[in-house]
Design a protein around this motif. Sequence first.
Motif, PDB file in Angstrom:
ATOM      1  N   ARG A 268       7.997  -2.062   9.343  1.00 18.52           N
ATOM      2  CA  ARG A 268       6.666  -1.993   8.661  1.00 18.52           C
ATOM      3  C   ARG A 268       6.123  -3.701   8.381  1.00 18.52           C
TER       4      ARG A 268
ATOM      5  N   GLU B  13       1.746  15.882   6.797  1.00 20.93           N
ATOM      6  CA  GLU B  13       0.816  15.144   7.831  1.00 20.93           C
ATOM      7  C   GLU B  13       0.027  16.158   8.201  1.00 20.93           C
TER       8      GLU B  13
ATOM      9  N   THR C 249      -1.225   8.794  -0.007  1.00 20.01           N
ATOM     10  CA  THR C 249      -2.400   9.220   0.643  1.00 20.01           C
ATOM     11  C   THR C 249      -2.315  10.436   1.253  1.00 20.01           C
TER      12      THR C 249
ATOM     13  N   GLU D 252       2.620  -5.018   9.603  1.00 17.20           N
ATOM     14  CA  GLU D 252       1.562  -5.677   8.756  1.00 17.20           C
ATOM     15  C   GLU D 252       1.319  -7.009   9.059  1.00 17.20           C
TER      16      GLU D 252
ATOM     17  N   TYR E 106       1.226   4.274   1.467  1.00 15.43           N
ATOM     18  CA  TYR E 106       0.600   5.180   2.429  1.00 15.43           C
ATOM     19  C   TYR E 106       1.033   6.710   2.161  1.00 15.43           C
TER      20      TYR E 106
ATOM     21  N   SER F 223      -2.384   5.502  12.099  1.00 20.85           N
ATOM     22  CA  SER F 223      -1.595   4.320  11.646  1.00 20.85           C
ATOM     23  C   SER F 223      -1.215   4.401  10.291  1.00 20.85           C
ATOM     24  N   THR F 224      -2.214   5.235   9.377  1.00 19.99           N
ATOM     25  CA  THR F 224      -1.692   5.519   7.948  1.00 19.99           C
ATOM     26  C   THR F 224      -0.470   6.372   7.863  1.00 19.99           C
TER      27      THR F 224
ATOM     28  N   PRO G  25      -6.178  11.418   7.316  1.00 18.43           N
ATOM     29  CA  PRO G  25      -5.789  10.122   7.435  1.00 18.43           C
ATOM     30  C   PRO G  25      -5.693   9.695   8.870  1.00 18.43           C
ATOM     31  N   SER G  26      -5.707   8.335   8.995  1.00 23.28           N
ATOM     32  CA  SER G  26      -5.639   7.802  10.479  1.00 23.28           C
ATOM     33  C   SER G  26      -4.350   7.918  10.880  1.00 23.28           C
TER      34      SER G  26
ATOM     35  N   ILE H 112       0.875  -1.331  -0.129  1.00 26.02           N
ATOM     36  CA  ILE H 112      -0.091  -0.075  -0.044  1.00 26.02           C
ATOM     37  C   ILE H 112       0.690   1.279   0.042  1.00 26.02           C
TER      38      ILE H 112
ATOM     39  N   GLY I 294       3.321   5.453   6.647  1.00 27.59           N
ATOM     40  CA  GLY I 294       3.927   6.443   5.726  1.00 27.59           C
ATOM     41  C   GLY I 294       5.115   6.973   6.330  1.00 27.59           C
TER      42      GLY I 294
END
Length: 252
Positions: free
Chosen positions: A166, A141, A7, A170, A4, A20-21, A17-18, A2, A25
Amino acid sequence: MIDYRATLRVFDLESIPSLSTVVMGALQLIEEERIASLDFSHLQKPLVLGSGNAFFAAQIVLQGTVAVFGDESTYKTQLLSSSEFDGVVIFSASGKKHAISMVAEAQKAHLDVYLVTNTSDAEAAKELADDHLFVFPKNREPYTYNTSTYFSPIFGMTGESAKEIRSFIEHEVTKCLLRNFDDYDSYTLIIPSKFKYARAMLRTKFDELFGPMITGRVFTDEEIKHAKTVVESGNELFISFGVANEQYGLVK
């Protein structure tokens, strides 16, 4: 994988974004960008300055050294004893605000000044030589998240693999996550004592991100033994990182 960071480049007030994102990222950023190494071993006794979480990031980066730490409330007094130090290292993500006066006052004291920042054209760096400026990358951010800004210099010190971290999140952490986090209104994090300097950073993030809405407490595995759980709440979730917890919080 993904993306991140993609995003983070396009979010707006309607699609914040959350956390966690933002964390994932930041790990992608460390993987993809050049991270400078931090080495101030040539300084025998530096004065290390920072404001807010920059102060705590500095403590993490220079833990175990003979550095003396100061913040926006103490640096002017500390610089009155400038002969005690052979250099000043300033941590500031923006390179603005207090960092500008910190640099100026340190130079007035005829001390060698180094700036660790995430801003290449930082105002505080105007009078500094290139080899006294350490610029680390950052992601876009939401305000106060400040994750990548502190990740990058810490990784510059530790040299850890962001890719491995990471992947661990995951494949190992994600499968352990509760699906009812929002059933709780208070959280206590337990961390190993060797990460004691991260306590204040985590507490600051609870304050900045959640304010009066959520209570967040952070203790080391030794600190929590000292009357931290006398009052119990059914709405407090205990989360331990790297240490076993069979004593604190309700079993459920």
